[in-house]
Design a protein around this motif. Structure first.
Motif, PDB file in Angstrom:
ATOM      1  N   ILE A 173      -4.610   2.499   0.970  1.00 48.53           N
ATOM      2  CA  ILE A 173      -3.734   1.465   1.516  1.00 48.53           C
ATOM      3  C   ILE A 173      -3.868   1.443   3.036  1.00 48.53           C
ATOM      4  O   ILE A 173      -3.739   0.417   3.676  1.00 48.53           O
ATOM      5  CB  ILE A 173      -2.263   1.717   1.098  1.00 48.53           C
ATOM      6  N   LEU A 174      -4.175   2.610   3.605  1.00 48.13           N
ATOM      7  CA  LEU A 174      -4.300   2.750   5.055  1.00 48.13           C
ATOM      8  C   LEU A 174      -5.666   3.350   5.355  1.00 48.13           C
ATOM      9  O   LEU A 174      -6.022   4.392   4.813  1.00 48.13           O
ATOM     10  CB  LEU A 174      -3.189   3.661   5.585  1.00 48.13           C
ATOM     11  N   ARG A 175      -6.417   2.687   6.207  1.00 49.06           N
ATOM     12  CA  ARG A 175      -7.763   3.168   6.560  1.00 49.06           C
ATOM     13  C   ARG A 175      -7.866   3.294   8.086  1.00 49.06           C
ATOM     14  O   ARG A 175      -7.687   2.304   8.808  1.00 49.06           O
ATOM     15  CB  ARG A 175      -8.819   2.230   5.998  1.00 49.06           C
ATOM     16  N   ILE A 176      -8.159   4.489   8.533  1.00 43.54           N
ATOM     17  CA  ILE A 176      -8.362   4.765   9.950  1.00 43.54           C
ATOM     18  C   ILE A 176      -9.864   4.900  10.159  1.00 43.54           C
ATOM     19  O   ILE A 176     -10.500   5.780   9.588  1.00 43.54           O
ATOM     20  CB  ILE A 176      -7.637   6.059  10.358  1.00 43.54           C
ATOM     21  N   GLU A 177     -10.435   3.997  10.949  1.00 46.96           N
ATOM     22  CA  GLU A 177     -11.890   3.938  11.108  1.00 46.96           C
ATOM     23  C   GLU A 177     -12.312   4.288  12.525  1.00 46.96           C
ATOM     24  O   GLU A 177     -12.081   3.515  13.466  1.00 46.96           O
ATOM     25  CB  GLU A 177     -12.410   2.534  10.761  1.00 46.96           C
ATOM     26  N   SER A 178     -12.887   5.476  12.702  1.00 41.41           N
ATOM     27  CA  SER A 178     -13.479   5.906  13.979  1.00 41.41           C
ATOM     28  C   SER A 178     -12.544   5.668  15.164  1.00 41.41           C
ATOM     29  O   SER A 178     -12.964   5.196  16.229  1.00 41.41           O
ATOM     30  CB  SER A 178     -14.814   5.183  14.219  1.00 41.41           C
ATOM     31  N   PRO A 230       4.023  -3.644   8.962  1.00 37.21           N
ATOM     32  CA  PRO A 230       4.838  -3.252   7.799  1.00 37.21           C
ATOM     33  C   PRO A 230       4.854  -1.729   7.611  1.00 37.21           C
ATOM     34  O   PRO A 230       4.614  -1.206   6.535  1.00 37.21           O
ATOM     35  CB  PRO A 230       4.146  -3.969   6.636  1.00 37.21           C
ATOM     36  N   LEU A 231       5.128  -1.046   8.714  1.00 37.30           N
ATOM     37  CA  LEU A 231       5.270   0.407   8.712  1.00 37.30           C
ATOM     38  C   LEU A 231       6.591   0.739   9.400  1.00 37.30           C
ATOM     39  O   LEU A 231       7.109  -0.053  10.184  1.00 37.30           O
ATOM     40  CB  LEU A 231       4.122   1.097   9.473  1.00 37.30           C
ATOM     41  N   ASN A 232       7.104   1.924   9.136  1.00 34.73           N
ATOM     42  CA  ASN A 232       8.321   2.352   9.794  1.00 34.73           C
ATOM     43  C   ASN A 232       8.134   3.787  10.247  1.00 34.73           C
ATOM     44  O   ASN A 232       7.560   4.602   9.519  1.00 34.73           O
ATOM     45  CB  ASN A 232       9.517   2.258   8.838  1.00 34.73           C
ATOM     46  N   LEU A 233       8.592   4.090  11.455  1.00 33.68           N
ATOM     47  CA  LEU A 233       8.448   5.427  12.018  1.00 33.68           C
ATOM     48  C   LEU A 233       9.809   6.095  12.097  1.00 33.68           C
ATOM     49  O   LEU A 233      10.743   5.549  12.688  1.00 33.68           O
ATOM     50  CB  LEU A 233       7.811   5.355  13.402  1.00 33.68           C
ATOM     51  N   MET A 234       9.914   7.263  11.497  1.00 34.59           N
ATOM     52  CA  MET A 234      11.138   8.057  11.555  1.00 34.59           C
ATOM     53  C   MET A 234      10.928   9.206  12.532  1.00 34.59           C
ATOM     54  O   MET A 234      10.026  10.024  12.353  1.00 34.59           O
ATOM     55  CB  MET A 234      11.488   8.612  10.176  1.00 34.59           C
ATOM     56  N   ARG A 255      11.831  -0.918   3.119  1.00 30.93           N
ATOM     57  CA  ARG A 255      10.699  -0.992   2.204  1.00 30.93           C
ATOM     58  C   ARG A 255       9.360  -1.179   2.928  1.00 30.93           C
ATOM     59  O   ARG A 255       8.616  -2.134   2.645  1.00 30.93           O
ATOM     60  CB  ARG A 255      10.901  -2.109   1.190  1.00 30.93           C
ATOM     61  N   PRO A 256       9.051  -0.296   3.842  1.00 30.22           N
ATOM     62  CA  PRO A 256       7.744  -0.395   4.499  1.00 30.22           C
ATOM     63  C   PRO A 256       6.631  -0.040   3.525  1.00 30.22           C
ATOM     64  O   PRO A 256       6.848   0.685   2.556  1.00 30.22           O
ATOM     65  CB  PRO A 256       7.847   0.662   5.613  1.00 30.22           C
ATOM     66  N   LYS A 257       5.437  -0.550   3.774  1.00 29.12           N
ATOM     67  CA  LYS A 257       4.292  -0.157   2.949  1.00 29.12           C
ATOM     68  C   LYS A 257       3.953   1.310   3.187  1.00 29.12           C
ATOM     69  O   LYS A 257       3.532   2.023   2.280  1.00 29.12           O
ATOM     70  CB  LYS A 257       3.079  -1.033   3.270  1.00 29.12           C
ATOM     71  N   VAL A 258       4.137   1.734   4.446  1.00 32.99           N
ATOM     72  CA  VAL A 258       3.866   3.122   4.824  1.00 32.99           C
ATOM     73  C   VAL A 258       5.003   3.609   5.706  1.00 32.99           C
ATOM     74  O   VAL A 258       5.412   2.909   6.634  1.00 32.99           O
ATOM     75  CB  VAL A 258       2.524   3.252   5.580  1.00 32.99           C
ATOM     76  N   LEU A 259       5.519   4.803   5.395  1.00 32.86           N
ATOM     77  CA  LEU A 259       6.540   5.424   6.227  1.00 32.86           C
ATOM     78  C   LEU A 259       5.898   6.560   7.016  1.00 32.86           C
ATOM     79  O   LEU A 259       5.259   7.450   6.446  1.00 32.86           O
ATOM     80  CB  LEU A 259       7.691   5.960   5.373  1.00 32.86           C
TER      81      LEU A 259
END
Length: 352
Positions: free
Chosen positions: A8-13, A81-85, A156-160
């Motif tokens: 769902i999450l891709r970190i590229e270089s 669509p992310l949330n940081l705690m 309801r973030p896609k990624v927390l």
């Protein structure tokens, strides 16, 4: 979780520098849907900078961050669509628990019925229903931690994203909340990416984890894979307790150190370091293995850790023995250590 789940999450270089300092150096990681993923490493390894780039508070100098295939690198935090705690929780002190959860949804101008439904559902998932009308100063540390998590989940973030979320808790509560976080992540069905420097925390909670050092990615894998098959000496030393014996591999894969000879499969000749966990070292009859003398004994409840001086290492080797065993050990006792080559890791090259 299916190992074939698409990321769902891709970190590229991804890379990030602050002046002459490189904080993140070409890191590539895939995080799967509904996965509990940990970014782990010592202070200054780049894990928090990487998390801040995911959240949008820092911009990569190079590389891309893809969410569901879409490049979110140019987007500001509020458009992701992310949330940081945060570790500090940052609860509104004048609001009840229910109001803290509802605030973000009200800012999105959702209908009141929908806000109430989602708040009630999240209160139940996080086991906070009975505290819904309390203010933050009426809650314990663990309850505040759950409220902060609930406030992030309710949107309801896609990624927390979680930055050292348990750092402010005492040890006993921290251990309890590790299991609670894992349970809530499973029930909410949301992908979690957590930053921690605590190896035990990552081992307990994560489905997979990434080990970072000096901004570089060293290894990605399940906790078991990284613990049992560390990629290099740094990872082996960072995750859990590891004994290291420096020596040399000769012809035929024979590893030799002072007082120790082991036949190893597929080992190339040259300087090398043998690594073995304390629980994988066995005690044998005197004269049948690596000779040593007990220098210290540490009691750990279910087991004791014997610190054994040997000729093979300048540092005492650690051996775990069960307390329930009939053998008794004293400082100064002579021992013989049996090392199974199959339970070892071998790292080529001289020790750093």
């Amino acid at each position: 979780m299916n190992a074939e789940t698409s990321p769902i999450l891709r970190i590229e270089s991804v890379a990030k520098s602050f002046g002459p300092v490189t904080a993140v150096d070409g890191v590539s990681i895939d995080v799967r849907e509904n996965e509990f993923f940990a970014l782990l490493g010592p202070s200054g390894c780049g894990k928090t900078t990487l998390l801040r780039m995911l959240a949008g508070f820092e911009t990569p100098n190079a590389g891309r961050i893809l969410l569901d295939g879409r490049d979110i690198s140019p987007l500001p935090p509020e458009k992701r669509p992310l949330n940081l705690m945060f570790q500090s929780y940052a609860l509104f002190p004048h609001m009840s628990v229910r109001q803290n959860l509802a605030y973000g949804l009200e800012m999105e101008r959702l209908e009141k019925a929908e806000i109430r439904r989602r708040v009630d559902e999240t209160l139940s998932t996080t086991d906070l229903t009975q505290f819904a009308d309390r203010k933050p100063d009426q809650l314990s540390g663990g309850q505040k931690q759950r409220v902060a998590l609930a406030r992030a989940l309710v949107k309801r973030p896609k990624v927390l994203l979680l930055d050292e979320p348990l750092g402010a808790l005492d040890k006993k509560l921290r251990e309890k909340m590790q299991l609670e976080l894992k349970r809530m992540q499973h029930e909410a069905g949301i992908t979690f990416v957590i930053v921690t420097h605590d190896q035990e925390e990552a081992l307990v909670m994560a489905d997979r984890m990434a080990i970072l050092k000096d901004g570089r990615l060293l290894q990605v894998g399940t906790p078991e894979a990284i613990y049992e098959r560390p990629a290099d000496r740094f990872v082996a030393n960072f995750i859990g307790v590891m004994n290291f014996i420096d020596g040399r591999v000769g012809e035929g894969g024979l590893f030799e150190a002072e007082g120790l000879r082991l036949a190893l499969a597929d080992a190339g000749p040259g300087p090398a370091t043998l690594a073995i966990r304390p629980e994988n070292v066995a005690l044998g009859a005197l004269g049948e293995g690596l000779a040593g003398t007990i220098a210290d004994i540490a009691y750990h409840g279910l087991d004791r850790v014997l610190h054994v001086k040997t000729a093979a290492s300048p540092v005492p080797l650690q051996i775990r023995v069960p307390v329930s065993g009939t053998a008794t050990h004293q400082v100064g006792d002579a021992l013989s250590l049996r090392i199974d080559p199959a339970r070892c890791r071998l790292f080529a090259g001289a020790a750093a």
